[in-house]
Design a protein around this motif. Structure first.
Motif, PDB file in Angstrom:
ATOM      1  N   ARG A   1     -22.372  25.185 -45.495  1.00 53.16           N
ATOM      2  CA  ARG A   1     -22.466  26.346 -46.675  1.00 53.16           C
ATOM      3  C   ARG A   1     -23.559  27.144 -46.477  1.00 53.16           C
TER       4      ARG A   1
ATOM      5  N   PHE B   1     -26.083  30.362 -47.177  1.00 51.72           N
ATOM      6  CA  PHE B   1     -26.533  31.299 -48.182  1.00 51.72           C
ATOM      7  C   PHE B   1     -27.230  32.362 -47.747  1.00 51.72           C
ATOM      8  N   HIS B   2     -26.599  33.538 -48.021  1.00 59.53           N
ATOM      9  CA  HIS B   2     -27.235  34.822 -47.680  1.00 59.53           C
ATOM     10  C   HIS B   2     -28.295  35.315 -48.495  1.00 59.53           C
ATOM     11  N   GLN B   3     -29.165  36.107 -47.844  1.00 59.56           N
ATOM     12  CA  GLN B   3     -30.360  36.662 -48.648  1.00 59.56           C
ATOM     13  C   GLN B   3     -30.094  37.130 -49.813  1.00 59.56           C
ATOM     14  N   SER B   4     -29.035  37.787 -50.374  1.00 58.41           N
ATOM     15  CA  SER B   4     -28.808  38.224 -51.705  1.00 58.41           C
ATOM     16  C   SER B   4     -28.402  37.075 -52.668  1.00 58.41           C
ATOM     17  N   GLN B   5     -27.881  35.937 -52.083  1.00 61.59           N
ATOM     18  CA  GLN B   5     -27.691  34.817 -52.899  1.00 61.59           C
ATOM     19  C   GLN B   5     -29.069  34.180 -52.945  1.00 61.59           C
ATOM     20  N   LEU B   6     -29.765  33.837 -52.066  1.00 62.03           N
ATOM     21  CA  LEU B   6     -31.101  33.403 -52.190  1.00 62.03           C
ATOM     22  C   LEU B   6     -32.153  34.044 -53.180  1.00 62.03           C
ATOM     23  N   GLU B   7     -31.888  35.162 -53.215  1.00 61.30           N
ATOM     24  CA  GLU B   7     -32.646  36.194 -54.253  1.00 61.30           C
ATOM     25  C   GLU B   7     -32.384  35.595 -55.524  1.00 61.30           C
ATOM     26  N   SER B   8     -31.039  35.501 -55.911  1.00 60.36           N
ATOM     27  CA  SER B   8     -30.896  34.984 -57.384  1.00 60.36           C
ATOM     28  C   SER B   8     -30.953  33.772 -57.356  1.00 60.36           C
ATOM     29  N   MET B   9     -31.099  32.817 -56.152  1.00 62.12           N
ATOM     30  CA  MET B   9     -31.417  31.376 -56.794  1.00 62.12           C
ATOM     31  C   MET B   9     -32.938  31.323 -56.655  1.00 62.12           C
TER      32      MET B   9
ATOM     33  N   TYR C   1     -31.466  33.789 -44.132  1.00 65.13           N
ATOM     34  CA  TYR C   1     -30.281  32.884 -44.245  1.00 65.13           C
ATOM     35  C   TYR C   1     -30.769  31.434 -44.731  1.00 65.13           C
TER      36      TYR C   1
END
Ligand code: BES
Ligand code: MN
Ligand code: ZN
Length: 468
Positions: free
Chosen positions: A177, A179-187, A204
């Motif tokens: 799995r 996780f790209h930076q943009s997902q990490l930001e929202s997480m 990542y």
């Protein structure tokens, strides 16, 4: 065994293989051994070139005092190195319980990284033959880790690293799995992201699930993946900075171990996680004094942007505990120069809240020929990272006790009922000189320890012995 031309044979003195070869050569082996006084010495070695009636280039007869697994790995490595470039085939004509180790040592010794040499060097192929060695050998997993660790920062930046993990582990059945930076930001991985914010390369996190062990709680393998560590605004001196391409060595060990676990279809629940970032100075970089909120909600005052590894690890430790509820955690990181001062290049530092889990790591390491030395932890060291304005700071103050204050930082992000071990591999990840089974460069340290650890332990091998 049947031999091919351009071959060398290694045989142990007085073994049944020795006797068979001696018969074939009409006593040539035993007469040379007699001349060299094999019976009077603890160790001895002789090479017979173009022996009669056996169609090989040489037979080496060895009397060895090897006992430990590492002795046998060194044995394999020694002859593999000796015949590389001189023969096409190396036959260990040995039928014993050490063949696995001999083969492992030979293959670990034969590793090369040639891809950037336009004039190839060291690229002779030596095929190693030995009876009763299973198809998937651990050296492939160590090679994978060594390749990743050796790659320069311009090639192996976080996106490329995540891609390689996916391309290599997915076909083996690992659920990868990314996780790209943009997902990490929202997480909410703000602490990890603060390390990468000065880089033009996106950060990542990669999670690797291998859930093949029924309903037991998983083991978590956690790795620091700083693809290059300049120090950031708290920039490092230029001398030796190129070494910091291997600041992802902890993650390399985790990824290599996942490769081994999947290749061997191990019946365990294991989840790996690596935080992949590049630590750069820039107008956008995190600054000394900045306060950042971690994924856990705790706040961190960043007083030295070169103490970045612990920030990356903190957020991935939080994530893996929340999502997978592991009963046992091991993290690996090239975390501190201070551990190199303490232990040199001889052992990795081991920090743990559980003596039995720490012992399990040590014995898995012993089997692998990788040493871990337990270092202290305690509340007075923990208090050294209290911050005046945030929940904690990322350095202890001065340089004193630097490896322990780093471990204490990580421990603030570990749920106290879980068995956790932190392995500081800063001094052992890279070997500039090399050893018999380690060509100079990336060691792949930790891959085989983690593989043994996962195989040898279950939830129930941990006592209720959490001391701290
Ligand atoms: N990646 C380094 C540690 C390191 C040093 C790895 C030598 C391999 C070889 C880490 O990020 C670092 O810079 N640590 C600092 C921490 C300090 C600023 C508290 C160090 O050890 O100097
Ligand atoms: Mn650093
Ligand atoms: Zn670092």
């Amino acid at each position: 065994m049947s031999y091919e031309t351009n071959s060398a044979i290694v045989v142990l003195y007085d073994s049944k293989e020795f006797k068979a070869l001696d018969k074939k050569t009409s006593g040539q082996l035993s007469s040379v051994a007699k001349m060299k006084k094999f019976d009077e010495n603890e160790t001895a070695e002789v090479t017979i070139s173009f022996p009669s009636k056996v169609n090989v280039d040489s037979i080496t007869v060895v009397k060895t005092n090897a006992t430990s697994d590492q002795d046998w790995r060194d044995f394999g490595g020694k002859y593999a190195k000796a015949y590389k470039g001189k023969a096409d085939n190396l036959y260990f004509d040995i039928d014993g319980s050490h063949n696995e180790s001999i083969y492992e040592g030979a293959m670990l010794a034969l590793y090369t990284f040639n891809k950037y040499k336009t004039v190839k060097k060291d690229d002779a192929n030596l095929a190693v033959h030995i009876d009763a060695v299973e198809e998937h050998s651990i050296h492939e997993s160590v090679y994978f880790a060594r390749d990743l660790i050796t790659e320069p920062g311009n090639v192996l930046y976080p996106a490329e690293y995540a891609q390689r993990i996916n391309d290599t582990l997915t076909p083996l059945g690992v659920n990868v799995r990314i996780f790209h930076q943009s997902q990490l930001e929202s997480m909410g991985f703000d602490l990890l992201l603060s390390v990468g914010q000065g880089s033009t390369k996106d950060s990542y996190v990669v999670v690797m699930e291998w859930l093949n062990g029924g309903d037991e709680r998983p083991t978590a393998l956690v790795g620091k993946g700083v693809c290059f560590d300049t120090g950031g605004i708290s920039i490092k001196p230029s001398a030796g900075m190129g070494d910091m391409k291997y600041d992802m060595g902890g993650s390399g060990a985790v990824v290599g171990a996942m490769h081994a676990i999947a290749s061997h279809d191990i019946q365990s629940n294991v989840v790996g996680i690596v935080g992949l970032v590049e630590n750069m100075p820039d107008g956008n970089a995190v600054k000394p004094g900045d306060v950042v909120t971690s994924l856990s909600g705790m706040t961190v005052e960043n007083l030295n942007t070169d103490a970045e590894g612990r920030l990356v690890l903190a957020d991935i430790l939080t994530y893996i505990q929340r999502e997978y509820d592991p009963s046992r955690i091991v993290d690996l990181a090239t975390l501190t120069g201070a551990i190199v001062v303490s232990l040199g290049e001889e052992a990795a530092g081991l920090f743990t809240n559980s003596t039995s889990w720490g012992e399990a790591v040590k014995s898995a390491g012993k089997k692998s020929g990788e040493d871990y030395w337990r270092m202290p932890m305690g509340k007075n060291w923990n208090a050294m990272i209290d911050s005046d304005i945030a929940d904690m700071k990322n350095i202890g103050g001065g340089r004193n006790g630097g490896s322990t204050t780093a471990a204490e930082f990580l421990y603030r992000f570990v749920d106290k009922e879980r068995a956790w071990a932190h392995l500081d591999i800063a001094g052992v990840c890279w070997d500039a000189k090399g050893k018999v089974t380690v060509p100079a460069g990336a060691v792949g340290f930790g891959v085989r320890t983690l593989f043994n650890l996962v195989q040898d332990t279950t939830e129930h091998s941990i006592d209720e012995d959490m001391k701290y």
